[in-house]
Design a protein around this motif. Structure first.
Motif, PDB file in Angstrom:
ATOM      1  N   LYS A  86     -11.969  19.219  -8.159  1.00 46.21           N
ATOM      2  CA  LYS A  86     -11.318  20.340  -8.831  1.00 46.21           C
ATOM      3  C   LYS A  86     -10.597  19.833 -10.073  1.00 46.21           C
ATOM      4  O   LYS A  86     -10.213  18.649 -10.129  1.00 46.21           O
ATOM      5  N   PRO A  87     -10.377  20.688 -11.063  1.00 46.97           N
ATOM      6  CA  PRO A  87      -9.658  20.240 -12.264  1.00 46.97           C
ATOM      7  C   PRO A  87      -8.301  19.622 -11.937  1.00 46.97           C
ATOM      8  O   PRO A  87      -7.864  18.684 -12.623  1.00 46.97           O
ATOM      9  N   GLU A  88      -7.648  20.091 -10.898  1.00 47.87           N
ATOM     10  CA  GLU A  88      -6.338  19.533 -10.529  1.00 47.87           C
ATOM     11  C   GLU A  88      -6.435  18.132  -9.922  1.00 47.87           C
ATOM     12  O   GLU A  88      -5.410  17.496  -9.676  1.00 47.87           O
ATOM     13  N   ASP A  89      -7.635  17.634  -9.700  1.00 52.61           N
ATOM     14  CA  ASP A  89      -7.817  16.251  -9.256  1.00 52.61           C
ATOM     15  C   ASP A  89      -7.803  15.278 -10.437  1.00 52.61           C
ATOM     16  O   ASP A  89      -7.840  14.060 -10.236  1.00 52.61           O
ATOM     17  N   THR A  90      -7.745  15.794 -11.638  1.00 58.78           N
ATOM     18  CA  THR A  90      -7.746  14.949 -12.833  1.00 58.78           C
ATOM     19  C   THR A  90      -6.525  14.048 -12.856  1.00 58.78           C
ATOM     20  O   THR A  90      -5.406  14.480 -12.558  1.00 58.78           O
ATOM     21  N   GLY A  91      -6.738  12.795 -13.234  1.00 58.82           N
ATOM     22  CA  GLY A  91      -5.648  11.849 -13.346  1.00 58.82           C
ATOM     23  C   GLY A  91      -6.148  10.420 -13.348  1.00 58.82           C
ATOM     24  O   GLY A  91      -7.365  10.183 -13.264  1.00 58.82           O
ATOM     25  N   VAL A  92      -5.218   9.497 -13.426  1.00 58.85           N
ATOM     26  CA  VAL A  92      -5.552   8.086 -13.289  1.00 58.85           C
ATOM     27  C   VAL A  92      -5.385   7.710 -11.821  1.00 58.85           C
ATOM     28  O   VAL A  92      -4.325   7.953 -11.230  1.00 58.85           O
ATOM     29  N   TYR A  93      -6.422   7.144 -11.255  1.00 61.36           N
ATOM     30  CA  TYR A  93      -6.422   6.770  -9.846  1.00 61.36           C
ATOM     31  C   TYR A  93      -6.161   5.271  -9.719  1.00 61.36           C
ATOM     32  O   TYR A  93      -6.865   4.460 -10.327  1.00 61.36           O
ATOM     33  N   TYR A  94      -5.146   4.945  -8.923  1.00 65.04           N
ATOM     34  CA  TYR A  94      -4.724   3.561  -8.745  1.00 65.04           C
ATOM     35  C   TYR A  94      -4.995   3.089  -7.322  1.00 65.04           C
ATOM     36  O   TYR A  94      -4.770   3.817  -6.355  1.00 65.04           O
ATOM     37  N   CYS A  95      -5.408   1.848  -7.232  1.00 62.46           N
ATOM     38  CA  CYS A  95      -5.627   1.188  -5.950  1.00 62.46           C
ATOM     39  C   CYS A  95      -4.376   0.396  -5.594  1.00 62.46           C
ATOM     40  O   CYS A  95      -3.767  -0.239  -6.472  1.00 62.46           O
TER      41      CYS A  95
END
Length: 121
Positions: A86-95
């Motif tokens: 979904k558009p709200e999943d947009t972001g920088v994903y960190y491990c």
């Protein structure tokens, strides 16, 4: 030295899928809990999902039923399968990994540099 390297981010349309990977390398004796976090523009970093060494998992309510976290202990690698994005999943994903470098050391938290996920409407 310990490195966590994320890969698999990108641009995808709403409803699409992506699979993120996080590879831990360097002087590592043992990895305890690993997790994915994300940060959207103008927002605080938030938990997405975590997985213990024994593969017990926890998810944010917003991703339950759509995302699946997994890991390969032999390869010191963690994955995040993201479906029905979904558009709200947009972001920088960190491990993130809680790991031990040496027998007399303590478990410490390490972070990757992040991978961008952008979901278009």
């Amino acid at each position: 030295q310990v490195q966590l390297v994320e890969s698999g981010g990108g641009l995808v349309q709403a409803g699409g899928s992506l699979r993120l990977s996080c590879a831990a390398s360097g002087s590592i004796l043992s990895i305890n809990t690993m997790g994915w976090y994300r940060q959207a523009p103008g927002k605080q970093r938030e938990l997405v999902a975590t997985i213990t060494r024994g593969s017990s998992t926890k998810y944010a309510d917003s991703v339950k039923g759509r995302f699946t976290i997994s890991r390969d202990n032999a390869k010191n690698t963690m994955y995040l399968q993201m479906n029905n994005l979904k558009p709200e999943d947009t972001g920088v994903y960190y491990c993130n990994a809680i790991l031990l470098k040496a027998p007399m050391d303590a478990f410490r938290s390490y972070w990757g540099q992040g991978t961008q996920v952008t979901v278009s409407p």
